[in-house]
Design a protein around this motif. Structure first.
Motif, PDB file in Angstrom:
ATOM      1  N   SER A 270       0.830  -1.209   0.000  1.00  0.00           N
ATOM      2  CA  SER A 270       0.000   0.000   0.000  1.00  0.00           C
ATOM      3  C   SER A 270       0.862   1.256   0.000  1.00  0.00           C
ATOM      4  O   SER A 270       0.510   2.264  -0.627  1.00  0.00           O
TER       5      SER A 270
ATOM      6  N   CYS B 192       0.645   4.217  -2.782  1.00  0.00           N
ATOM      7  CA  CYS B 192       0.375   5.599  -2.397  1.00  0.00           C
ATOM      8  C   CYS B 192       1.571   6.530  -2.657  1.00  0.00           C
ATOM      9  O   CYS B 192       1.402   7.758  -2.673  1.00  0.00           O
TER      10      CYS B 192
ATOM     11  N   CYS C 161      -5.110   4.530  -3.610  1.00  0.00           N
ATOM     12  CA  CYS C 161      -4.381   4.468  -2.338  1.00  0.00           C
ATOM     13  C   CYS C 161      -5.292   4.061  -1.189  1.00  0.00           C
ATOM     14  O   CYS C 161      -4.984   3.158  -0.412  1.00  0.00           O
ATOM     15  N   LEU C 162      -6.450   4.738  -1.082  1.00  0.00           N
ATOM     16  CA  LEU C 162      -7.341   4.482   0.054  1.00  0.00           C
ATOM     17  C   LEU C 162      -7.880   3.056   0.035  1.00  0.00           C
ATOM     18  O   LEU C 162      -7.909   2.374   1.068  1.00  0.00           O
ATOM     19  N   SER C 163      -8.297   2.582  -1.135  1.00  0.00           N
ATOM     20  CA  SER C 163      -8.863   1.236  -1.210  1.00  0.00           C
ATOM     21  C   SER C 163      -7.815   0.171  -0.916  1.00  0.00           C
ATOM     22  O   SER C 163      -8.132  -0.896  -0.369  1.00  0.00           O
TER      23      SER C 163
ATOM     24  N   TRP D 158      -5.367   0.485   1.290  1.00  0.00           N
ATOM     25  CA  TRP D 158      -5.275   0.433   2.748  1.00  0.00           C
ATOM     26  C   TRP D 158      -6.479  -0.290   3.341  1.00  0.00           C
ATOM     27  O   TRP D 158      -6.351  -1.069   4.291  1.00  0.00           O
ATOM     28  N   GLN D 159      -7.658  -0.021   2.783  1.00  0.00           N
ATOM     29  CA  GLN D 159      -8.868  -0.701   3.277  1.00  0.00           C
ATOM     30  C   GLN D 159      -8.771  -2.205   3.051  1.00  0.00           C
ATOM     31  O   GLN D 159      -9.174  -2.997   3.908  1.00  0.00           O
TER      32      GLN D 159
ATOM     33  N   PHE E 153     -11.990  10.283  -2.266  1.00  0.00           N
ATOM     34  CA  PHE E 153     -12.259   9.155  -1.374  1.00  0.00           C
ATOM     35  C   PHE E 153     -13.097   8.068  -2.044  1.00  0.00           C
ATOM     36  O   PHE E 153     -13.052   6.914  -1.636  1.00  0.00           O
TER      37      PHE E 153
END
Length: 869
Positions: free
Chosen positions: A340, A344, A371-373, A375-376, A510
């Protein structure tokens, strides 16, 4: 027996429930196939509530003296118990209905039942009559003999209490002894009318509990005809037909008192009040359930349901704790997620340009936009998930094995051990007897009985099978429609969220097009599921009724299997698509795969660079949470709903370790909500017996086995775990995950992308290559765009993982199942002792009876000889 009528207001009256629905709280329909079907006590429909439910005028002392006691469950004489109530309206055009009621009630009196009518002037709406029914001793004794009702013959000499480890710690969770065990523990034997002195009969009026009494009366009501004497209109039989044609508006047994206060009548048990105080309030959610009291008041079938639900909740606690620990590990290892970080990183992920994910509308995009997905995804797709998937495979085995032991204990304690075998011939459905006019000799009973010809049975099963296939095909068509929606709107979301001219950049940071498509598609899918489910319930009942099952047990099992089959496909199809099909048949730039061919322009979906697991998690959360919320709003409890939740936390638990925690919270709420509805909102159901949870046991076993396979495939093909492990141990030069992102993306020459696949804008003119998620040789290679050796290594590792995980889990499952006996040793001992005592007491009883007969005959014979002399 004459029917007592009248409306004397200075006599004791009774609390009668609302009669707005033309339905019956049918025991066999309660908790059978898929739902509890009860009706509200207080309904705002026509305002019926209770007889004389009108407060006296202030200062009117005479009215106060005449105000009846609403808590009694007796006739006006205060002696005969009300075992059942029928309600009907005084229709102006109801001559046929009046004639049916006269014939039906006359036949009930011929059966030995005693009737008493409450006039409509005593009802709240002044329109409803209430017919109260009492079964005297000789009727109860006759049908208890027919139904083989088990009754006590000796008080048990074996303590029912069990040694609880760390009892002082469990004390806050326990209930008072008189609530947990509302009656002494007896050894029992099927009642025989000719051996009344063998049983412990202290008082004939209270020997049979109310639940047994109303079950016997309902048995009579279901089989009593309403045609005139001399006529044989077979279909004019039973209370169900009278309810369906409007002759009666409702049929139900009575609650013993108001739930918020004890009955003032000493003859009323006040068990409803005890259930409300110790079971139905949410503030005591941490307390154990009074299962013996539930069984005593509502019958064994409902008692088994709440016993199973409580045990399921207890076992969920361990799965929820382990799942929470797995999720916590994902949080704590957040900073160690090198993949991740690379995605990112503006110098790594920001410099990698990805190929368009759809035709025309989708642009080339930078990898760091996900990036956010990524990490999720790490929260649910990490090393701990593998361990949790294996743990859940073992947990489900322990759950099933320990439930068998708990069920065996309840079977013995509630006198259900031989129930099914004894009741097979006794529980022939009245509908089967009415609709099957052909008869043949039963080789076992040597009696003529109705039967369904083979030709008719085959025709009905063919029609049933065709209907099932049609509705399942409709489900599949709806799922395909949702997939088409996903493909069609993805381009729209991509063009809106990525367009710099749109003023939604704060949201666009987001919410990716994949996430927006997944969430909206999941919501639409849930709405479709609920709409289809509304029809499936009715279709399943119609199909099962058309098949005309012979026994109640057969009817329940068929309805159960149909409902679960429908809902299994309905609820899980979308999850199976995301888990096992999405992103697996995409192709590559220049050779993309399309749904229904290229002419549709619906290009198959791709997964995020981090995999499809986060989307499966989204789908699971929306459908599971939505179903739980909807299930608690509905006015019934369901085995089916709980089994669906069980499927979510076992079949797809590898994608969402917090699913058991959500199910735990839901079950805690479900127990108390169902308890509150039973004690405060619903009429008292007809007591019904059940030995176990029926066909649901086999469904649980099937889901448990399937869950091992699905979780193994999720970890292998939906999760990105195996490719990461292969890279770490076989391809990483540093022995770390650095460089994995670049290694997992292939290269494609933009100039070779067909024009139909290219974006409409031309900002990419300076680009020469783009990346895509696959393992293929780069352009210019001798084997360009064919799979690399790493692809085959990963595929082999995935297959090896599936085989190893399945074998490990199955070996442990079978070993655990072998180690844990289905019946506890102390239950076996108690059962053997009861069998021994039954034989001993029956032997002694017969010997004493024979002695009395011999002595009587000895005295009679000498006297007759003396008289002859």
């Amino acid at each position: 027996m004459r029917r007592i009528t009248g409306k004397t207001k200075d006599e004791t009256l009774i609390e009668l429930q609302s009669a707005t629905d033309s339905q019956i709280t049918d025991g066999p329909a309660v908790l059978t196939g898929f739902r509890i079907n009860l009706h509200s006590d207080e309904s705002s429909g026509n305002g019926l509530s209770s007889l004389l439910d009108r407060a006296p005028l202030p200062g009117n002392t005479e009215s106060e003296k005449l105000q009846p006691n609403k808590d009694t469950v007796f006739f006006r004489d205060g002696v005969r118990r009300i075992d059942f109530v029928l309600s009907y309206l005084d229709d102006k055009d109801g001559e046929k209905k009046q004639e049916r009621r006269r014939e039906f009630e006359a036949n009930l009196e011929k059966q030995g039942l005693e009737l008493e009518t409450e006039d409509k002037s005593d009802s709240k709406d002044h329109k409803t009559y209430f017919l109260k029914i009492h079964a005297p001793w000789h009727v109860l004794a006759t049908y208890a003999d027919v139904l083989k009702v088990k009754v006590p013959f000796k008080e048990s000499d074996i303590p029912h209490g069990q040694d609880v480890p760390l009892e002082c710690l469990s004390q806050p969770f326990r209930l008072p002894e008189h609530i947990m065990h509302p009656q002494p523990d007896y050894f029992t034997y099927p009642f025989e009318k000719t051996k009344t002195d063998f049983f412990l009969i202290n008082d004939k009026d209270t020997f049979f509990p109310p639940s047994t009494r109303n079950r016997i009366v309902f048995y009579i009501l279901a089989r009593c005809p309403y045609y005139k004497e001399g006529r044989k209109d077979r279909d004019k039989t039973g209370i169900k037909r009278l309810l369906s044609n409007g002759t009666y508006t409702a049929a139900f047994p009575l609650h013993d008192c108001r739930y918020w206060k004890r009955a003032r009548d000493a003859g009323c048990e006040s068990e409803r009040y005890n259930l409300y105080k110790n079971w139905a309030r949410f503030l005591i959610f941490y307390k154990e359930q009074p299962l013996n009291l539930i069984r005593k008041y509502y019958g064994e079938k409902i008692g088994i349901y709440f016993a199973w639900l409580g045990f399921y909740t207890e076992m969920l606690f361990f799965a929820a704790v382990m799942g929470f620990l797995c999720f916590t590990y994902g949080l704590l290892s957040y900073d160690d997620n090198i993949s991740s970080k690379e995605i990112c990183d503006p110098d790594i992920g920001g410099s990698i340009v990805m190929c368009p994910l759809c035709d025309k509308k989708c642009r080339f995009w930078n990898l760091n936009s996900t990036c956010l997905s990524s990490w999720q995804s790490h929260l649910f797709d990490n090393e701990g998930t593998v361990f949790f998937a294996i743990f859940m495979g073992i947990w489900v085995t322990l759950f099933l094995e320990f439930w068998k032991r708990r069920q065996a204990r309840l079977e013995y304690e509630w006198d259900l051990v031989d129930f099914e075998e004894e009741q097979q011939q006794l529980q022939i459905r009245p509908e089967f007897e009415i609709q099957c006019t052909n008869k043949r000799l039963n080789k076992i009973t040597q009696e003529m009985e109705p039967y369904l010809p083979v030709t008719s049975k085959c025709a009905r099963f063919c029609l049933s099978g065709a209907t099932v296939i049609f509705w399942i095909s409709l489900i599949v068509a709806c799922i395909i429609g949702v997939i088409a929606y996903r493909l069609a709107v993805y381009a729209a979301f991509a063009s809106i969220i990525k367009d710099p001219m749109r003023k939604i950049q704060l949201v666009g940071r987001f919410i990716t097009p994949q996430l927006a498509t997944s969430v909206t598609a999941s919501c639409i899918n849930f709405v479709i599921i609920m709409i289809l489910n509304f029809f499936y319930e009715r279709v399943a009942i119609w199909i099962t009724d058309m098949e005309i099952p012979k026994t109640h047990l057969e009817y329940e099992n068929r309805l159960t299997m149909k409902m679960f089959l429908f809902q299994f496909v309905n609820y899980y199809s979308s999850c199976f698509y995301v888990a096992f099909f999405k992103g697996k048949f995409v192709g590559y730039p220049g050779a993309y795969s399309y749904m229904f061919g290229k002419s549709t322009k619906l290009r198959n979906e791709e997964c995020d660079p981090g995999g499809c697991l986060i989307e499966l998690t989204t789908q699971l959360v929306i459908v599971m949470a939505g179903k739980q919320l909807w299930g608690n709003i509905q006015e019934m409890g369901e085995y089916n709903f709980l089994l669906l939740t069980f499927g979510f936390i076992t079949l797809f638990v590898a994608s969402f370790p917090l699913a058991p925690l959500l199910a735990l919270f839901n079950n805690i709420l479900e127990i108390r909500v169902d308890a509150w509805k039973f004690t405060t909102q619903f009429r008292r159901p007809v007591a019904s017996k059940a030995r176990n949870i029926g066909a649901w046991q086999e469904i649980l076993n099937g889901v448990a086995i399937l869950s091992v396979v699905t979780n193994a495939f999720i970890m292998a093909f939906t999760s990105d775990m195996i490719p990461r492990m292969v890279y770490l141990y076989a391809y990483s030069k540093e022995g770390s995950m650095r460089g994995y992102v670049n290694n997992s993306l292939s290269i494609y020459n933009i100039s070779q992308i067909p024009k139909n696949n290219m974006p409409e804008d031309e900002w990419f003119v300076n680009l020469t290559t783009c990346r895509y998620r696959d393992y293929r040789y780069p352009p210019g290679h001798l084997k360009e765009y064919t799979h690399t050796m790493q692809f085959w290594h990963i595929l082999a590792a995935k297959m090896a993982f599936i085989i190893i995980m399945e074998h490990v889990v199955f070996v442990v499952k079978f070993f655990v199942a072998w180690m844990i006996p289905d019946i506890p040793s102390d239950v076996k001992a108690r059962f053997k002792r009861e069998r021994y005592l039954i034989q001993e007491y029956l032997h002694n009883y017969e010997v004493e009876k024979l002695k009395i007969q011999l002595s009587a005959s000895f005295i009679t014979e000498p006297m007759s000889e003396m008289s002859n002399k």
